[in-house]
Design a protein around this motif. Sequence first.
Motif, PDB file in Angstrom:
ATOM      1  N   LEU A  38       0.812  -1.213   0.000  1.00 53.14           N
ATOM      2  CA  LEU A  38       0.000   0.000   0.000  1.00 53.14           C
ATOM      3  C   LEU A  38       0.845   1.263   0.000  1.00 53.14           C
ATOM      4  CD1 LEU A  38      -2.711  -0.977   2.621  1.00 53.14           C
ATOM      5  CD2 LEU A  38      -2.960  -0.881   0.151  1.00 53.14           C
ATOM      6  N   LEU A  39       2.149   1.131   0.272  1.00 52.81           N
ATOM      7  CA  LEU A  39       2.991   2.309   0.421  1.00 52.81           C
ATOM      8  C   LEU A  39       3.754   2.647  -0.847  1.00 52.81           C
ATOM      9  CD1 LEU A  39       4.416   1.535   3.952  1.00 52.81           C
ATOM     10  CD2 LEU A  39       2.444   2.911   3.341  1.00 52.81           C
ATOM     11  N   GLN A  40       3.494   1.920  -1.948  1.00 51.76           N
ATOM     12  CA  GLN A  40       4.187   2.214  -3.188  1.00 51.76           C
ATOM     13  C   GLN A  40       3.566   3.452  -3.829  1.00 51.76           C
ATOM     14  OE1 GLN A  40       6.859   0.441  -3.834  1.00 51.76           O
ATOM     15  NE2 GLN A  40       6.426  -0.824  -2.062  1.00 51.76           N
ATOM     16  N   GLY A  41       4.361   4.231  -4.557  1.00 53.85           N
ATOM     17  CA  GLY A  41       3.840   5.391  -5.262  1.00 53.85           C
ATOM     18  C   GLY A  41       3.955   6.650  -4.437  1.00 53.85           C
ATOM     19  N   ASP A  42       2.877   7.437  -4.432  1.00 53.20           N
ATOM     20  CA  ASP A  42       2.903   8.737  -3.776  1.00 53.20           C
ATOM     21  C   ASP A  42       3.089   8.592  -2.279  1.00 53.20           C
ATOM     22  OD1 ASP A  42       0.326  10.072  -5.944  1.00 53.20           O
ATOM     23  OD2 ASP A  42       2.511   9.889  -6.208  1.00 53.20           O
ATOM     24  N   ASN A 284     -20.616   7.627  18.422  1.00 53.36           N
ATOM     25  CA  ASN A 284     -21.190   8.966  18.257  1.00 53.36           C
ATOM     26  C   ASN A 284     -20.257  10.035  18.819  1.00 53.36           C
ATOM     27  OD1 ASN A 284     -23.456   7.910  17.035  1.00 53.36           O
ATOM     28  ND2 ASN A 284     -24.684   7.900  18.907  1.00 53.36           N
ATOM     29  N   GLU A 285     -19.630   9.755  19.967  1.00 53.25           N
ATOM     30  CA  GLU A 285     -18.723  10.724  20.576  1.00 53.25           C
ATOM     31  C   GLU A 285     -17.497  10.940  19.699  1.00 53.25           C
ATOM     32  OE1 GLU A 285     -18.011  13.606  23.240  1.00 53.25           O
ATOM     33  OE2 GLU A 285     -19.694  12.207  23.454  1.00 53.25           O
ATOM     34  N   LEU A 286     -16.968   9.866  19.131  1.00 52.95           N
ATOM     35  CA  LEU A 286     -15.806   9.987  18.249  1.00 52.95           C
ATOM     36  C   LEU A 286     -16.175  10.739  16.973  1.00 52.95           C
ATOM     37  CD1 LEU A 286     -14.264   6.405  18.631  1.00 52.95           C
ATOM     38  CD2 LEU A 286     -13.415   8.548  19.616  1.00 52.95           C
ATOM     39  N   ARG A 287     -17.358  10.472  16.448  1.00 53.96           N
ATOM     40  CA  ARG A 287     -17.805  11.182  15.248  1.00 53.96           C
ATOM     41  C   ARG A 287     -17.975  12.669  15.549  1.00 53.96           C
ATOM     42  NH1 ARG A 287     -22.165   8.693  14.647  1.00 53.96           N
ATOM     43  NH2 ARG A 287     -21.253   6.926  13.519  1.00 53.96           N
ATOM     44  N   ALA A 288     -18.545  12.980  16.710  1.00 54.92           N
ATOM     45  CA  ALA A 288     -18.726  14.381  17.084  1.00 54.92           C
ATOM     46  C   ALA A 288     -17.385  15.094  17.249  1.00 54.92           C
ATOM     47  CB  ALA A 288     -19.529  14.466  18.382  1.00 54.92           C
ATOM     48  N   ALA A 289     -16.348  14.345  17.644  1.00 54.50           N
ATOM     49  CA  ALA A 289     -15.016  14.927  17.814  1.00 54.50           C
ATOM     50  C   ALA A 289     -14.302  15.095  16.476  1.00 54.50           C
ATOM     51  CB  ALA A 289     -14.174  14.059  18.742  1.00 54.50           C
ATOM     52  N   GLY A 290     -14.843  14.514  15.409  1.00 58.82           N
ATOM     53  CA  GLY A 290     -14.194  14.614  14.109  1.00 58.82           C
ATOM     54  C   GLY A 290     -13.044  13.649  13.934  1.00 58.82           C
ATOM     55  N   ALA A 291     -13.043  12.550  14.712  1.00 55.39           N
ATOM     56  CA  ALA A 291     -11.954  11.572  14.633  1.00 55.39           C
ATOM     57  C   ALA A 291     -12.320  10.444  13.677  1.00 55.39           C
ATOM     58  CB  ALA A 291     -11.662  10.997  16.019  1.00 55.39           C
ATOM     59  N   ALA A 292     -11.342   9.972  12.908  1.00 58.46           N
ATOM     60  CA  ALA A 292     -11.524   8.750  12.145  1.00 58.46           C
ATOM     61  C   ALA A 292     -11.578   7.587  13.131  1.00 58.46           C
ATOM     62  CB  ALA A 292     -10.384   8.572  11.146  1.00 58.46           C
ATOM     63  N   HIS A 293     -12.390   6.571  12.824  1.00 57.36           N
ATOM     64  CA  HIS A 293     -12.674   5.523  13.787  1.00 57.36           C
ATOM     65  C   HIS A 293     -12.370   4.158  13.176  1.00 57.36           C
ATOM     66  CE1 HIS A 293     -15.887   3.432  16.548  1.00 57.36           C
ATOM     67  NE2 HIS A 293     -14.654   3.124  16.893  1.00 57.36           N
ATOM     68  N   LEU A 294     -11.463   3.412  13.804  1.00 54.69           N
ATOM     69  CA  LEU A 294     -11.111   2.061  13.374  1.00 54.69           C
ATOM     70  C   LEU A 294     -11.343   1.117  14.540  1.00 54.69           C
ATOM     71  CD1 LEU A 294      -9.814  -0.085  11.530  1.00 54.69           C
ATOM     72  CD2 LEU A 294      -7.568   0.736  12.301  1.00 54.69           C
ATOM     73  N   ARG A 295     -12.140   0.083  14.318  1.00 53.57           N
ATOM     74  CA  ARG A 295     -12.426  -0.889  15.378  1.00 53.57           C
ATOM     75  C   ARG A 295     -11.686  -2.189  15.066  1.00 53.57           C
ATOM     76  NH1 ARG A 295     -18.552  -1.895  16.969  1.00 53.57           N
ATOM     77  NH2 ARG A 295     -18.170   0.122  17.968  1.00 53.57           N
ATOM     78  N   LEU A 296     -10.910  -2.675  16.030  1.00 52.89           N
ATOM     79  CA  LEU A 296     -10.191  -3.937  15.905  1.00 52.89           C
ATOM     80  C   LEU A 296     -10.750  -4.924  16.924  1.00 52.89           C
ATOM     81  CD1 LEU A 296      -6.490  -2.686  15.590  1.00 52.89           C
ATOM     82  CD2 LEU A 296      -8.119  -3.161  13.751  1.00 52.89           C
ATOM     83  N   ARG A 297     -11.020  -6.149  16.478  1.00 49.13           N
ATOM     84  CA  ARG A 297     -11.585  -7.179  17.341  1.00 49.13           C
ATOM     85  C   ARG A 297     -10.559  -8.278  17.596  1.00 49.13           C
ATOM     86  NH1 ARG A 297     -17.659  -8.109  16.932  1.00 49.13           N
ATOM     87  NH2 ARG A 297     -17.019 -10.271  17.296  1.00 49.13           N
ATOM     88  N   ASP A 305      -8.075  -5.739   8.779  1.00 51.64           N
ATOM     89  CA  ASP A 305      -8.884  -4.555   9.082  1.00 51.64           C
ATOM     90  C   ASP A 305      -8.063  -3.277   8.927  1.00 51.64           C
ATOM     91  OD1 ASP A 305     -11.055  -6.160   9.642  1.00 51.64           O
ATOM     92  OD2 ASP A 305     -10.613  -6.261  11.794  1.00 51.64           O
ATOM     93  N   MET A 306      -6.796  -3.332   9.349  1.00 51.22           N
ATOM     94  CA  MET A 306      -5.920  -2.167   9.212  1.00 51.22           C
ATOM     95  C   MET A 306      -5.650  -1.859   7.734  1.00 51.22           C
ATOM     96  SD  MET A 306      -4.082   0.066  11.064  1.00 51.22           S
ATOM     97  CE  MET A 306      -3.639  -0.675  12.650  1.00 51.22           C
ATOM     98  N   VAL A 307      -5.403  -2.911   6.942  1.00 50.82           N
ATOM     99  CA  VAL A 307      -5.146  -2.734   5.518  1.00 50.82           C
ATOM    100  C   VAL A 307      -6.356  -2.101   4.839  1.00 50.82           C
ATOM    101  CG1 VAL A 307      -4.831  -3.985   3.338  1.00 50.82           C
ATOM    102  CG2 VAL A 307      -3.419  -4.549   5.318  1.00 50.82           C
ATOM    103  N   ARG A 308      -7.544  -2.587   5.158  1.00 45.76           N
ATOM    104  CA  ARG A 308      -8.758  -2.028   4.566  1.00 45.76           C
ATOM    105  C   ARG A 308      -8.921  -0.560   4.932  1.00 45.76           C
ATOM    106  NH1 ARG A 308     -12.602  -7.196   6.121  1.00 45.76           N
ATOM    107  NH2 ARG A 308     -12.177  -8.463   4.244  1.00 45.76           N
ATOM    108  N   PHE A 309      -8.596  -0.235   6.172  1.00 44.11           N
ATOM    109  CA  PHE A 309      -8.715   1.159   6.607  1.00 44.11           C
ATOM    110  C   PHE A 309      -7.758   2.052   5.836  1.00 44.11           C
ATOM    111  CE2 PHE A 309      -7.337   4.709   9.220  1.00 44.11           C
ATOM    112  CZ  PHE A 309      -8.547   5.298   9.555  1.00 44.11           C
ATOM    113  N   VAL A 310      -6.498   1.615   5.710  1.00 52.78           N
ATOM    114  CA  VAL A 310      -5.501   2.413   4.996  1.00 52.78           C
ATOM    115  C   VAL A 310      -5.899   2.562   3.534  1.00 52.78           C
ATOM    116  CG1 VAL A 310      -3.088   2.520   4.280  1.00 52.78           C
ATOM    117  CG2 VAL A 310      -3.673   1.780   6.589  1.00 52.78           C
ATOM    118  N   ALA A 311      -6.405   1.476   2.923  1.00 56.21           N
ATOM    119  CA  ALA A 311      -6.823   1.535   1.529  1.00 56.21           C
ATOM    120  C   ALA A 311      -7.976   2.516   1.353  1.00 56.21           C
ATOM    121  CB  ALA A 311      -7.220   0.147   1.042  1.00 56.21           C
ATOM    122  N   ALA A 312      -8.926   2.507   2.293  1.00 57.72           N
ATOM    123  CA  ALA A 312     -10.047   3.440   2.213  1.00 57.72           C
ATOM    124  C   ALA A 312      -9.570   4.878   2.392  1.00 57.72           C
ATOM    125  CB  ALA A 312     -11.090   3.088   3.280  1.00 57.72           C
ATOM    126  N   ALA A 313      -8.584   5.078   3.286  1.00 62.20           N
ATOM    127  CA  ALA A 313      -8.039   6.410   3.496  1.00 62.20           C
ATOM    128  C   ALA A 313      -7.341   6.907   2.234  1.00 62.20           C
ATOM    129  CB  ALA A 313      -7.065   6.407   4.676  1.00 62.20           C
TER     130      ALA A 313
END
Length: 323
Positions: A38-42, A284-297, A305-313
């Motif tokens: 995911l880190l290739q390129g820009d 809801n509290e994290l959304r109100a704070a304007g934070a990106a939210h990643l849940r790991l189980r 899950d981390m890879v999907r988050f980075v790809a979406a970002a």
Amino acid sequence: MTAADSWSAGRSTAGSAARSEVVLSRLQLLVTRKLDGLLQGDYLGLLPGPGTEAGESREYRPGDDVRRMDWPVTARTTVPHVQRTVADRELETWLAVDLSASLDFGTGRWLKRDLVVAASAAIAHLTVRGGNRIGAVVGSGGTGAGDRGGPGRMVRLPARPGRKEAQGLLRAIANTPVQPGRSDLGALVDMLNRPPRRRGVAVVISDFLAPPQQWGRPMRKLAVRHDVLAIEVVDPRELELPDVGVLALVDPETGELHEVQTADPRLRRRYAEAASAQRTAIANELRAAGAAHLRLRTDSDWLLDMVRFVAAARHARTRGTTR
């Protein structure tokens, strides 16, 4: 304590440190193999940081940050425009790592504490490039704050560039002893606000079981200046109870023992409803704070899950959005 006891305790500590080294080495290899593609390129950080250098303007799209509205161009064209910015090449990333006693729990493939260390390793790998600096504040239960460790104290690990320094930071996090009680998550987050730093990335890693009113305001304050990522660590047994008869539970923060009759369907339903309401309040509290939210189980592939988050970002960045 006898000499034999001292030797045994020293050997146990050395064994724990050696195990941490092995775990961190495996994590580094795992993270490198999965994330390097995911880190290739820009240039790419964990979050699609907007940078500070002004760039071209373009038409506003749903999801864009209204704080970057280009009002002169909007006035001339009568069409809403936002100003694009060039990402900074040297970033400073800070971690707020919650290692309260409740993190020493897990019924899946991992303990929640293991996920905290793993997420820290992934973030370090993603950010420590090109002279980027990474630092951390770590809370390990109890109360109090300071620059040195101790019972109930929060530890500040200064931000430094380089992979060797990042590995030292990860070792310090992995070897932090957990103290009885719960860290004050609000005070831990607020340590990232003091002293004020230039715009960068702030990552808060916790199970967020503390009341949202305790940490919500510090999170909002942090998001005013920085791009904030909240990594929520969850175990499936915190969401629902299995039907296994009488279940003995020990509160890791207080040591209290509770016996729960899980065969009662009404109890399991009330538990699931309360857990769902709690997680919704956190989101809801994290959304109100304007934070990106990643849940790991603890029962899923955290790295996927981390890879999907980075790809979406990264996809969001190519669309010109900030989240």
